[in-house]
Design a protein around this motif. Structure first.
Motif, PDB file in Angstrom:
ATOM      1  N   UNK A 189       0.873  -1.167   0.000  1.00 16.70           N
ATOM      2  CA  UNK A 189       0.000   0.000   0.000  1.00 16.70           C
ATOM      3  C   UNK A 189       0.911   1.218   0.000  1.00 16.70           C
ATOM      4  N   UNK A 190       0.831   2.000  -1.044  1.00 11.61           N
ATOM      5  CA  UNK A 190       1.706   3.172  -1.141  1.00 11.61           C
ATOM      6  C   UNK A 190       1.342   4.234  -0.107  1.00 11.61           C
ATOM      7  N   UNK A 191       0.110   4.146   0.449  1.00 11.36           N
ATOM      8  CA  UNK A 191      -0.369   5.232   1.284  1.00 11.36           C
ATOM      9  C   UNK A 191      -0.636   6.453   0.438  1.00 11.36           C
ATOM     10  N   UNK A 192      -1.200   7.473   1.057  1.00 15.60           N
ATOM     11  CA  UNK A 192      -1.461   8.707   0.324  1.00 15.60           C
ATOM     12  C   UNK A 192      -0.129   9.383   0.024  1.00 15.60           C
ATOM     13  N   UNK A 193       0.169   9.523  -1.253  1.00 17.28           N
ATOM     14  CA  UNK A 193       1.461  10.033  -1.701  1.00 17.28           C
ATOM     15  C   UNK A 193       1.254  11.336  -2.458  1.00 17.28           C
ATOM     16  N   UNK A 194       1.814  12.406  -1.951  1.00 13.52           N
ATOM     17  CA  UNK A 194       1.667  13.704  -2.608  1.00 13.52           C
ATOM     18  C   UNK A 194       2.404  13.702  -3.939  1.00 13.52           C
ATOM     19  N   UNK A 195       1.672  13.850  -5.035  1.00 20.87           N
ATOM     20  CA  UNK A 195       2.276  13.843  -6.369  1.00 20.87           C
ATOM     21  C   UNK A 195       1.196  14.165  -7.397  1.00 20.87           C
ATOM     22  N   UNK A 196       1.585  14.868  -8.456  1.00 17.81           N
ATOM     23  CA  UNK A 196       0.647  15.102  -9.548  1.00 17.81           C
ATOM     24  C   UNK A 196       0.918  14.143 -10.713  1.00 17.81           C
ATOM     25  N   UNK A 197       1.809  13.189 -10.510  1.00 15.48           N
ATOM     26  CA  UNK A 197       2.153  12.241 -11.562  1.00 15.48           C
ATOM     27  C   UNK A 197       1.132  11.109 -11.609  1.00 15.48           C
ATOM     28  N   UNK A 198       0.657  10.793 -12.801  1.00 17.24           N
ATOM     29  CA  UNK A 198      -0.369   9.761 -12.949  1.00 17.24           C
ATOM     30  C   UNK A 198       0.111   8.542 -13.739  1.00 17.24           C
ATOM     31  N   UNK A 199       1.378   8.488 -14.067  1.00 16.10           N
ATOM     32  CA  UNK A 199       1.953   7.337 -14.768  1.00 16.10           C
ATOM     33  C   UNK A 199       3.342   7.043 -14.211  1.00 16.10           C
ATOM     34  N   UNK A 200       3.867   5.865 -14.549  1.00 12.34           N
ATOM     35  CA  UNK A 200       5.254   5.490 -14.247  1.00 12.34           C
ATOM     36  C   UNK A 200       5.544   5.434 -12.751  1.00 12.34           C
ATOM     37  N   UNK A 201       4.558   5.038 -11.962  1.00 11.22           N
ATOM     38  CA  UNK A 201       4.814   4.827 -10.543  1.00 11.22           C
ATOM     39  C   UNK A 201       5.313   3.400 -10.346  1.00 11.22           C
ATOM     40  N   UNK A 202       6.401   3.240  -9.632  1.00 14.08           N
ATOM     41  CA  UNK A 202       7.062   1.941  -9.514  1.00 14.08           C
ATOM     42  C   UNK A 202       6.544   1.189  -8.297  1.00 14.08           C
ATOM     43  N   UNK A 203       6.228  -0.093  -8.494  1.00 12.78           N
ATOM     44  CA  UNK A 203       5.809  -0.960  -7.396  1.00 12.78           C
ATOM     45  C   UNK A 203       6.876  -0.951  -6.307  1.00 12.78           C
ATOM     46  N   UNK A 204       6.440  -0.856  -5.039  1.00 14.37           N
ATOM     47  CA  UNK A 204       7.403  -0.752  -3.948  1.00 14.37           C
ATOM     48  C   UNK A 204       7.222  -1.773  -2.856  1.00 14.37           C
ATOM     49  N   UNK A 205       6.561  -2.873  -3.159  1.00 11.87           N
ATOM     50  CA  UNK A 205       6.307  -3.892  -2.147  1.00 11.87           C
ATOM     51  C   UNK A 205       7.358  -4.976  -2.109  1.00 11.87           C
ATOM     52  N   UNK A 206       7.036  -6.126  -1.470  1.00 15.51           N
ATOM     53  CA  UNK A 206       7.972  -7.242  -1.384  1.00 15.51           C
ATOM     54  C   UNK A 206       8.341  -7.758  -2.773  1.00 15.51           C
ATOM     55  N   UNK A 207       9.424  -8.508  -2.831  1.00 19.84           N
ATOM     56  CA  UNK A 207       9.899  -9.047  -4.112  1.00 19.84           C
ATOM     57  C   UNK A 207       8.797  -9.842  -4.802  1.00 19.84           C
ATOM     58  N   UNK A 208       8.668  -9.634  -6.101  1.00 15.79           N
ATOM     59  CA  UNK A 208       7.648 -10.317  -6.892  1.00 15.79           C
ATOM     60  C   UNK A 208       8.113 -11.725  -7.234  1.00 15.79           C
ATOM     61  N   UNK A 209       7.159 -12.638  -7.386  1.00 16.99           N
ATOM     62  CA  UNK A 209       7.474 -14.048  -7.579  1.00 16.99           C
ATOM     63  C   UNK A 209       7.074 -14.529  -8.969  1.00 16.99           C
ATOM     64  N   UNK A 210       7.851 -15.443  -9.497  1.00 12.56           N
ATOM     65  CA  UNK A 210       7.593 -16.017 -10.813  1.00 12.56           C
ATOM     66  C   UNK A 210       6.180 -16.572 -10.907  1.00 12.56           C
ATOM     67  N   UNK A 211       5.496 -16.216 -12.003  1.00 14.20           N
ATOM     68  CA  UNK A 211       4.199 -16.792 -12.297  1.00 14.20           C
ATOM     69  C   UNK A 211       3.042 -16.276 -11.465  1.00 14.20           C
ATOM     70  N   UNK A 212       3.292 -15.422 -10.491  1.00 15.78           N
ATOM     71  CA  UNK A 212       2.235 -14.928  -9.612  1.00 15.78           C
ATOM     72  C   UNK A 212       1.421 -13.839 -10.311  1.00 15.78           C
ATOM     73  N   UNK A 213       0.117 -13.833 -10.018  1.00 13.23           N
ATOM     74  CA  UNK A 213      -0.745 -12.763 -10.485  1.00 13.23           C
ATOM     75  C   UNK A 213      -1.001 -11.809  -9.333  1.00 13.23           C
ATOM     76  N   UNK A 214      -0.906 -10.516  -9.624  1.00  7.35           N
ATOM     77  CA  UNK A 214      -1.084  -9.472  -8.619  1.00  7.35           C
ATOM     78  C   UNK A 214      -2.216  -8.538  -9.039  1.00  7.35           C
ATOM     79  N   UNK A 215      -3.114  -8.264  -8.096  1.00  8.19           N
ATOM     80  CA  UNK A 215      -4.259  -7.392  -8.344  1.00  8.19           C
ATOM     81  C   UNK A 215      -3.985  -6.019  -7.725  1.00  8.19           C
TER      82      UNK A 215
END
Length: 248
Positions: free
Chosen positions: A28-54
């Motif tokens: 959960x990024x939390x409320x993040x002050x920014x006017x940018x609406x694209x190119x935000x990078x995922x910042x959670x735990x390491x992603x796993x092969x073959x997993x689907x993320x919602x």
């Protein structure tokens, strides 16, 4: 009109129910002050092969009003390292007279599926250009896959959801592999002189068990009706050499 974004919030979960409830979130990024609406990078735990993320997003206006959460969307990870490729490269066994530029071989394998299928993913690439088939149906709608790259450095691969093309019992998978940019008249001095295929089908059953079908020494190959296929020089096709059902 005149609406400005001042903040956003992105949240990610492993299923759509948790996402909608806002619980068991993996990020959960939390409320993040920014006017940018694209190119935000995922910042959670390491992603796993073959997993689907919602995931879903909401934003705040310059007047401090929060939007509704967006409709859930998802992405799915591919194979994250070469070590996760269990398949072996295979090359067609053709007669000496058929080992000429442009001949498009057919490769196939039969296999049995025992269980109720939950999901199935096909990971596939080639040295050359491929088309893949499953139980008589072409897989995907792209052409000239896996695409051109600097082959001595990297290869692209594609991932297909083939859950609905499989069935319990006997199945067959096939590939056609053409020279493309890899072994064509322009590129043949730069790369190898043989085309090859790499394929990995991963089936997950409802009981949690898995089955993997790989390119290996058990595959069969032969020449087909395409006697010459070249990006710049066209194609020679002999319908008398068609083999109906070769991929069934």
């Amino acid at each position: 009109r005149g609406w400005l974004q001042t903040a956003y919030q992105i949240r990610v979960a492993l299923n759509s129910a948790d996402l909608a409830a806002g619980k068991a979130l993996i990020w959960d990024s939390g409320k993040t002050a920014s006017d940018s609406s694209i190119h935000q990078i995922y910042g959670g735990p390491a992603l796993q092969t073959g997993k689907r993320y919602y995931w879903q997003v909401r934003c705040w206006s310059h007047q401090g009003e929060a939007s509704d959460w967006s409709e859930p969307a998802w992405w799915e990870m591919g194979l994250l390292s070469t070590a996760e490729w269990q398949a072996s490269w295979i090359q067609p066994e053709l007669a000496p007279a058929e080992k000429v530029l442009g001949v498009v071989p057919l490769l196939r394998k039969e296999f049995d599926v025992k269980g109720t299928i939950e999901s199935a993913r096909l990971y596939v690439t080639s040295l050359g250009l491929y088309e893949a088939f499953l139980n008589g149906q072409r897989i995907g709608d792209q052409v000239m896959t896996p695409g051109w790259t600097a082959y001595e450095k990297r290869l692209q691969y594609q991932t297909y959801d083939v859950t609905n093309q499989l069935h319990a019992g006997a199945n067959a998978i096939g590939m056609m592999v053409a020279d493309g940019w890899y072994r064509g008249r322009i590129a043949r001095q730069s790369y190898e002189d043989k085309t090859a295929a790499l394929l990995q089908l991963q089936i997950v059953f409802k009981d949690g068990s898995r089955q993997t079908v790989l390119t290996d020494a058990t595959w069969k190959s032969t020449s087909g009706p395409i006697l010459m296929s070249e990006i710049y020089n066209g194609e020679t096709y002999d319908a008398r050499l068609e083999m109906p059902g070769w991929d069934c």
